[in-house]
Design a protein around this motif. Structure first.
Motif, PDB file in Angstrom:
ATOM      1  N   HIS A  42     -34.334 -19.984 -29.991  1.00 30.70           N
ATOM      2  CA  HIS A  42     -34.033 -19.562 -31.262  1.00 30.70           C
ATOM      3  C   HIS A  42     -33.657 -17.580 -30.928  1.00 30.70           C
ATOM      4  N   VAL A  43     -33.294 -16.644 -31.128  1.00 29.63           N
ATOM      5  CA  VAL A  43     -32.881 -15.327 -31.113  1.00 29.63           C
ATOM      6  C   VAL A  43     -33.529 -14.690 -32.159  1.00 29.63           C
ATOM      7  N   ILE A  44     -34.867 -14.177 -32.011  1.00 34.09           N
ATOM      8  CA  ILE A  44     -35.922 -13.536 -33.508  1.00 34.09           C
ATOM      9  C   ILE A  44     -34.884 -12.135 -33.162  1.00 34.09           C
ATOM     10  N   TYR A  45     -34.857 -11.373 -32.661  1.00 33.02           N
ATOM     11  CA  TYR A  45     -35.279 -10.189 -32.532  1.00 33.02           C
ATOM     12  C   TYR A  45     -34.175  -9.768 -31.616  1.00 33.02           C
ATOM     13  N   PRO A  46     -32.481  -8.920 -31.652  1.00 29.51           N
ATOM     14  CA  PRO A  46     -31.599  -9.226 -30.182  1.00 29.51           C
ATOM     15  C   PRO A  46     -32.010  -7.929 -29.435  1.00 29.51           C
ATOM     16  N   GLU A  47     -31.657  -8.765 -28.315  1.00 33.67           N
ATOM     17  CA  GLU A  47     -32.092  -6.766 -27.079  1.00 33.67           C
ATOM     18  C   GLU A  47     -30.339  -6.110 -27.839  1.00 33.67           C
ATOM     19  N   LEU A  48     -30.793  -5.484 -28.174  1.00 29.67           N
ATOM     20  CA  LEU A  48     -29.851  -3.996 -28.567  1.00 29.67           C
ATOM     21  C   LEU A  48     -30.195  -2.575 -27.745  1.00 29.67           C
ATOM     22  N   PRO A  49     -28.653  -2.160 -27.125  1.00 27.10           N
ATOM     23  CA  PRO A  49     -28.672  -1.064 -26.231  1.00 27.10           C
ATOM     24  C   PRO A  49     -29.169  -0.581 -26.673  1.00 27.10           C
ATOM     25  N   LYS A  50     -28.347   0.015 -28.133  1.00 27.75           N
ATOM     26  CA  LYS A  50     -29.124   1.059 -29.459  1.00 27.75           C
ATOM     27  C   LYS A  50     -29.621   0.645 -30.352  1.00 27.75           C
ATOM     28  N   PRO A  51     -30.513  -0.071 -30.694  1.00 24.16           N
ATOM     29  CA  PRO A  51     -31.150  -0.685 -31.493  1.00 24.16           C
ATOM     30  C   PRO A  51     -31.741   0.383 -33.071  1.00 24.16           C
ATOM     31  N   GLU A  52     -31.047  -0.322 -34.003  1.00 23.17           N
ATOM     32  CA  GLU A  52     -31.051   0.652 -35.007  1.00 23.17           C
ATOM     33  C   GLU A  52     -32.229   0.703 -35.980  1.00 23.17           C
ATOM     34  N   ARG A  53     -32.624  -0.746 -35.798  1.00 25.71           N
ATOM     35  CA  ARG A  53     -33.690  -1.188 -37.128  1.00 25.71           C
ATOM     36  C   ARG A  53     -35.021  -1.837 -36.463  1.00 25.71           C
ATOM     37  N   GLY A  54     -35.872  -1.403 -37.187  1.00 25.25           N
ATOM     38  CA  GLY A  54     -37.434  -2.547 -36.764  1.00 25.25           C
ATOM     39  C   GLY A  54     -37.190  -3.452 -36.657  1.00 25.25           C
ATOM     40  N   PHE A  55     -38.718  -4.437 -36.282  1.00 21.72           N
ATOM     41  CA  PHE A  55     -39.012  -5.186 -36.733  1.00 21.72           C
ATOM     42  C   PHE A  55     -40.417  -5.930 -36.929  1.00 21.72           C
ATOM     43  N   THR A  56     -40.971  -6.484 -36.991  1.00 19.55           N
ATOM     44  CA  THR A  56     -42.409  -6.549 -36.987  1.00 19.55           C
ATOM     45  C   THR A  56     -42.923  -8.286 -37.911  1.00 19.55           C
ATOM     46  N   ALA A  57     -43.272  -8.973 -37.190  1.00 15.59           N
ATOM     47  CA  ALA A  57     -43.404 -10.189 -37.814  1.00 15.59           C
ATOM     48  C   ALA A  57     -44.758 -10.525 -36.836  1.00 15.59           C
ATOM     49  N   LEU A  58     -45.704 -11.732 -37.729  1.00 14.90           N
ATOM     50  CA  LEU A  58     -46.889 -12.304 -37.810  1.00 14.90           C
ATOM     51  C   LEU A  58     -46.813 -14.076 -36.864  1.00 14.90           C
ATOM     52  N   VAL A  59     -47.273 -14.218 -35.569  1.00 16.12           N
ATOM     53  CA  VAL A  59     -46.957 -15.025 -34.987  1.00 16.12           C
ATOM     54  C   VAL A  59     -47.569 -16.309 -35.779  1.00 16.12           C
ATOM     55  N   LEU A  60     -47.408 -17.626 -36.737  1.00 24.86           N
ATOM     56  CA  LEU A  60     -48.244 -17.948 -37.982  1.00 24.86           C
ATOM     57  C   LEU A  60     -48.363 -18.991 -36.747  1.00 24.86           C
ATOM     58  N   SER A  61     -47.150 -19.159 -36.260  1.00 25.20           N
ATOM     59  CA  SER A  61     -47.359 -21.246 -34.964  1.00 25.20           C
ATOM     60  C   SER A  61     -46.515 -21.380 -33.859  1.00 25.20           C
ATOM     61  N   GLY A  62     -46.577 -21.764 -32.694  1.00 27.77           N
ATOM     62  CA  GLY A  62     -45.417 -21.518 -31.698  1.00 27.77           C
ATOM     63  C   GLY A  62     -45.622 -20.748 -30.809  1.00 27.77           C
ATOM     64  N   LEU A  63     -45.130 -20.398 -29.981  1.00 30.80           N
ATOM     65  CA  LEU A  63     -44.748 -19.508 -28.995  1.00 30.80           C
ATOM     66  C   LEU A  63     -43.745 -18.849 -28.679  1.00 30.80           C
ATOM     67  N   VAL A  64     -43.428 -17.375 -28.984  1.00 29.23           N
ATOM     68  CA  VAL A  64     -42.269 -15.849 -28.647  1.00 29.23           C
ATOM     69  C   VAL A  64     -42.797 -15.714 -27.465  1.00 29.23           C
ATOM     70  N   ARG A  65     -41.704 -14.818 -26.688  1.00 27.80           N
ATOM     71  CA  ARG A  65     -41.685 -13.764 -26.017  1.00 27.80           C
ATOM     72  C   ARG A  65     -40.426 -13.054 -26.082  1.00 27.80           C
ATOM     73  N   VAL A  66     -42.011 -11.984 -25.510  1.00 29.62           N
ATOM     74  CA  VAL A  66     -40.732 -10.530 -25.583  1.00 29.62           C
ATOM     75  C   VAL A  66     -39.669 -10.158 -24.030  1.00 29.62           C
ATOM     76  N   TYR A  67     -38.862  -9.852 -24.390  1.00 28.49           N
ATOM     77  CA  TYR A  67     -38.292  -9.759 -22.675  1.00 28.49           C
ATOM     78  C   TYR A  67     -37.174  -8.494 -23.053  1.00 28.49           C
ATOM     79  N   VAL A  68     -37.130  -7.786 -21.671  1.00 33.27           N
ATOM     80  CA  VAL A  68     -35.531  -7.019 -21.133  1.00 33.27           C
ATOM     81  C   VAL A  68     -34.882  -7.744 -20.341  1.00 33.27           C
TER      82      VAL A  68
END
Length: 243
Positions: A42-68
């Motif tokens: 699942h895409v939690i935060y989409p990769e956008l050329p010109k992002p217009e909003r912020g997003f922040t979250a605490l990981v409760l369980s599982g494994l997520v990745r940040v990518y470009v």
């Protein structure tokens, strides 16, 4: 005394930098949160050329990745995050960031309210200091990852990423990743990754199982990641280690 919605949130919160906050600040943040339960991929935060909003979250369980993603579509991982880690602080402070976040495994996150966090960084000195310290820690980790990708051998880089991706399945540690995804993550090519995985298999470190890699000897793999293993990339036809 801080009151948490449940034990899962309390465990993740107390193991994160948010535990540094005074109780009043913690209560302020917890009053405006949203829990997300997402499936693998699942895409939690989409990769956008010109992002217009912020997003922040605490990981409760599982494994997520940040990518470009490169112009040619290759995806490079810049960070993995597990329970107790906060993602999205740069995007929060800058109003967005040109990165994507997705779930490697099923995951639960506690999304923090952006206006509340932005307000607190401007008006609450203790919270601003805690955020600054966390950003400094994240920067150090990213620099270490970059140094490993630049100076480390292919074997070291593959071992490091497999260990970072590993998640428990019963008594085993399993990395759900394809050969191509590994290649993209460390800046190599699929054929080279195939030869390295054959070596790891022959050395008893891992076992390939369709779209996942079972880590049989995490201690030996850790030694390779630390540069205490052979650097030679040889072996049979890499097609034997196909996805």
């Amino acid at each position: 005394m801080t009151s948490f919605p449940d034990q899962t949130v309390e465990k993740a919160w107390t193991s994160s930098f948010l535990s540094e906050l005074p109780s009043a600040s913690a209560r302020d943040l917890l009053a405006r949160v949203y829990r997300m339960d997402v499936a693998a991929g699942h895409v939690i935060y989409p990769e956008l050329p010109k992002p217009e909003r912020g997003f922040t979250a605490l990981v409760l369980s599982g494994l997520v990745r940040v990518y470009v993603t490169s112009p040619k579509g290759r995806r490079m991982t810049t960070r993995y995050a597990r329970t107790g880690e906060v993602i999205g602080l740069p995007s929060l402070l800058l109003g967005g960031a040109p990165v994507g976040v997705d779930a490697i495994t099923p995951a639960s996150l506690l999304q923090l309210d952006v206006p509340t966090v932005v307000r607190m960084t401007s008006t609450n000195a203790s919270f601003a200091a805690a955020v600054a310290r966390e950003l400094a820690r994240q920067l150090i980790r990213v620099e270490a990852l970059l140094a490993g990708n630049v100076f480390g051998t292919v074997r070291e880089r593959v071992a490091r990423h497999l260990l970072a991706l590993a998640a428990p399945q019963g008594e085993l540690q399993v990395a759900v990743v394809s050969q191509q995804e590994l290649a993209d993550s460390i800046g190599s090519v699929r054929e080279v990754i195939g030869r390295v995985l054959i070596q790891f298999r022959d050395e008893g470190h891992v076992r390939r199982d369709r779209t996942q890699i079972v880590i049989l000897d995490p201690e030996a793999l850790a030694r390779v990641a630390e540069g205490r293993g052979s650097d030679v990339v040889t072996g049979p036809d890499p097609s034997r280690a196909g996805d």
